[in-house]
Design an enzyme around this catalytic site. Structure first.
Site, PDB file in Angstrom:
ATOM      1  N   TYR A 101       0.844  -1.197   0.000  1.00  0.00           N
ATOM      2  CA  TYR A 101       0.000   0.000   0.000  1.00  0.00           C
ATOM      3  C   TYR A 101       0.883   1.252   0.000  1.00  0.00           C
ATOM      4  O   TYR A 101       0.669   2.178  -0.785  1.00  0.00           O
ATOM      5  CB  TYR A 101      -0.928  -0.016   1.209  1.00  0.00           C
ATOM      6  CG  TYR A 101      -1.919   1.117   1.231  1.00  0.00           C
ATOM      7  CD1 TYR A 101      -3.148   1.013   0.596  1.00  0.00           C
ATOM      8  CD2 TYR A 101      -1.626   2.308   1.908  1.00  0.00           C
ATOM      9  CE1 TYR A 101      -4.062   2.063   0.617  1.00  0.00           C
ATOM     10  CE2 TYR A 101      -2.536   3.351   1.929  1.00  0.00           C
ATOM     11  CZ  TYR A 101      -3.756   3.221   1.288  1.00  0.00           C
ATOM     12  OH  TYR A 101      -4.643   4.266   1.309  1.00  0.00           O
ATOM     13  N   TYR A 116      -3.117  16.224   1.870  1.00  0.00           N
ATOM     14  CA  TYR A 116      -3.787  14.935   2.004  1.00  0.00           C
ATOM     15  C   TYR A 116      -2.800  13.943   2.612  1.00  0.00           C
ATOM     16  O   TYR A 116      -1.727  13.716   2.067  1.00  0.00           O
ATOM     17  CB  TYR A 116      -4.229  14.485   0.617  1.00  0.00           C
ATOM     18  CG  TYR A 116      -5.129  13.272   0.526  1.00  0.00           C
ATOM     19  CD1 TYR A 116      -5.463  12.490   1.611  1.00  0.00           C
ATOM     20  CD2 TYR A 116      -5.645  12.907  -0.703  1.00  0.00           C
ATOM     21  CE1 TYR A 116      -6.284  11.389   1.481  1.00  0.00           C
ATOM     22  CE2 TYR A 116      -6.471  11.813  -0.855  1.00  0.00           C
ATOM     23  CZ  TYR A 116      -6.785  11.055   0.248  1.00  0.00           C
ATOM     24  OH  TYR A 116      -7.597   9.964   0.119  1.00  0.00           O
ATOM     25  N   HIS A 123       1.479   4.179  -3.062  1.00  0.00           N
ATOM     26  CA  HIS A 123       1.270   5.602  -2.828  1.00  0.00           C
ATOM     27  C   HIS A 123       2.564   6.403  -2.978  1.00  0.00           C
ATOM     28  O   HIS A 123       2.526   7.566  -3.378  1.00  0.00           O
ATOM     29  CB  HIS A 123       0.622   5.835  -1.455  1.00  0.00           C
ATOM     30  CG  HIS A 123      -0.846   5.608  -1.479  1.00  0.00           C
ATOM     31  ND1 HIS A 123      -1.392   4.350  -1.429  1.00  0.00           N
ATOM     32  CD2 HIS A 123      -1.882   6.480  -1.581  1.00  0.00           C
ATOM     33  CE1 HIS A 123      -2.714   4.447  -1.500  1.00  0.00           C
ATOM     34  NE2 HIS A 123      -3.036   5.730  -1.580  1.00  0.00           N
ATOM     35  N   TRP A 160      -7.292   3.996 -10.672  1.00  0.00           N
ATOM     36  CA  TRP A 160      -6.572   3.914  -9.393  1.00  0.00           C
ATOM     37  C   TRP A 160      -7.306   2.977  -8.443  1.00  0.00           C
ATOM     38  O   TRP A 160      -6.705   2.151  -7.777  1.00  0.00           O
ATOM     39  CB  TRP A 160      -6.413   5.305  -8.775  1.00  0.00           C
ATOM     40  CG  TRP A 160      -5.704   5.282  -7.456  1.00  0.00           C
ATOM     41  CD1 TRP A 160      -6.253   5.360  -6.214  1.00  0.00           C
ATOM     42  CD2 TRP A 160      -4.292   5.139  -7.231  1.00  0.00           C
ATOM     43  NE1 TRP A 160      -5.294   5.285  -5.242  1.00  0.00           N
ATOM     44  CE2 TRP A 160      -4.074   5.154  -5.836  1.00  0.00           C
ATOM     45  CE3 TRP A 160      -3.194   5.012  -8.083  1.00  0.00           C
ATOM     46  CZ2 TRP A 160      -2.806   5.037  -5.279  1.00  0.00           C
ATOM     47  CZ3 TRP A 160      -1.923   4.907  -7.518  1.00  0.00           C
ATOM     48  CH2 TRP A 160      -1.745   4.919  -6.131  1.00  0.00           C
ATOM     49  N   TRP A 161      -8.609   3.105  -8.357  1.00  0.00           N
ATOM     50  CA  TRP A 161      -9.381   2.229  -7.477  1.00  0.00           C
ATOM     51  C   TRP A 161      -9.213   0.766  -7.882  1.00  0.00           C
ATOM     52  O   TRP A 161      -9.050  -0.095  -7.025  1.00  0.00           O
ATOM     53  CB  TRP A 161     -10.852   2.602  -7.489  1.00  0.00           C
ATOM     54  CG  TRP A 161     -11.169   3.884  -6.774  1.00  0.00           C
ATOM     55  CD1 TRP A 161     -10.380   4.582  -5.902  1.00  0.00           C
ATOM     56  CD2 TRP A 161     -12.377   4.610  -6.873  1.00  0.00           C
ATOM     57  NE1 TRP A 161     -11.024   5.701  -5.457  1.00  0.00           N
ATOM     58  CE2 TRP A 161     -12.265   5.744  -6.033  1.00  0.00           C
ATOM     59  CE3 TRP A 161     -13.552   4.425  -7.584  1.00  0.00           C
ATOM     60  CZ2 TRP A 161     -13.281   6.675  -5.890  1.00  0.00           C
ATOM     61  CZ3 TRP A 161     -14.568   5.350  -7.439  1.00  0.00           C
ATOM     62  CH2 TRP A 161     -14.427   6.464  -6.595  1.00  0.00           C
TER      63      TRP A 161
END
Length: 104
Positions: A18, A41, A22, A76-77
């Site tokens: 993960y 963010y 990112h 992306w999802w």
């Protein structure tokens, strides 16, 4: 700027992957988020519960609600769906958090 926070669920054992995905955030996704009025963010992980905690700031005239319609967001999802809890359209399942304290 409005600050919002929410949680998501990471599948166990996938924290490194993960983070790696990112760390290599697609430039076109970052551009899309910024154009939607999102800034500052951050996502944090509670390794005991596999809970992801996200916090971001968004402009008063943000267009976050249009992000699910964007092809780059959908890609992306789909790319992230094997790592976390998602809905049938691969959108991460999120749980909004209510602010209870802020010290500026």
């Amino acid at each position: 700027m409005e600050q919002i926070a929410f949680t998501m669920s990471l599948n166990p054992g996938l924290a490194s992957e993960y983070k790696a995905r990112h760390d290599a955030l697609w430039p076109e996704l970052e551009t899309l988020l910024r154009e939607a009025g999102i800034s500052d963010y951050s996502i944090f992980l509670d390794p005991r519960t596999h809970t992801l905690f996200a916090v971001l700031r968004r402009a008063p005239d943000h267009t976050m609600d249009t992000l699910p319609l964007q092809p780059v967001m959908q890609r992306w999802w789909a790319y992230m769906a094997d790592l976390m809890e998602t809905g049938p359209d691969n959108e991460p399942v999120t749980h909004p958090l209510n602010p209870v304290f802020h010290m500026p």
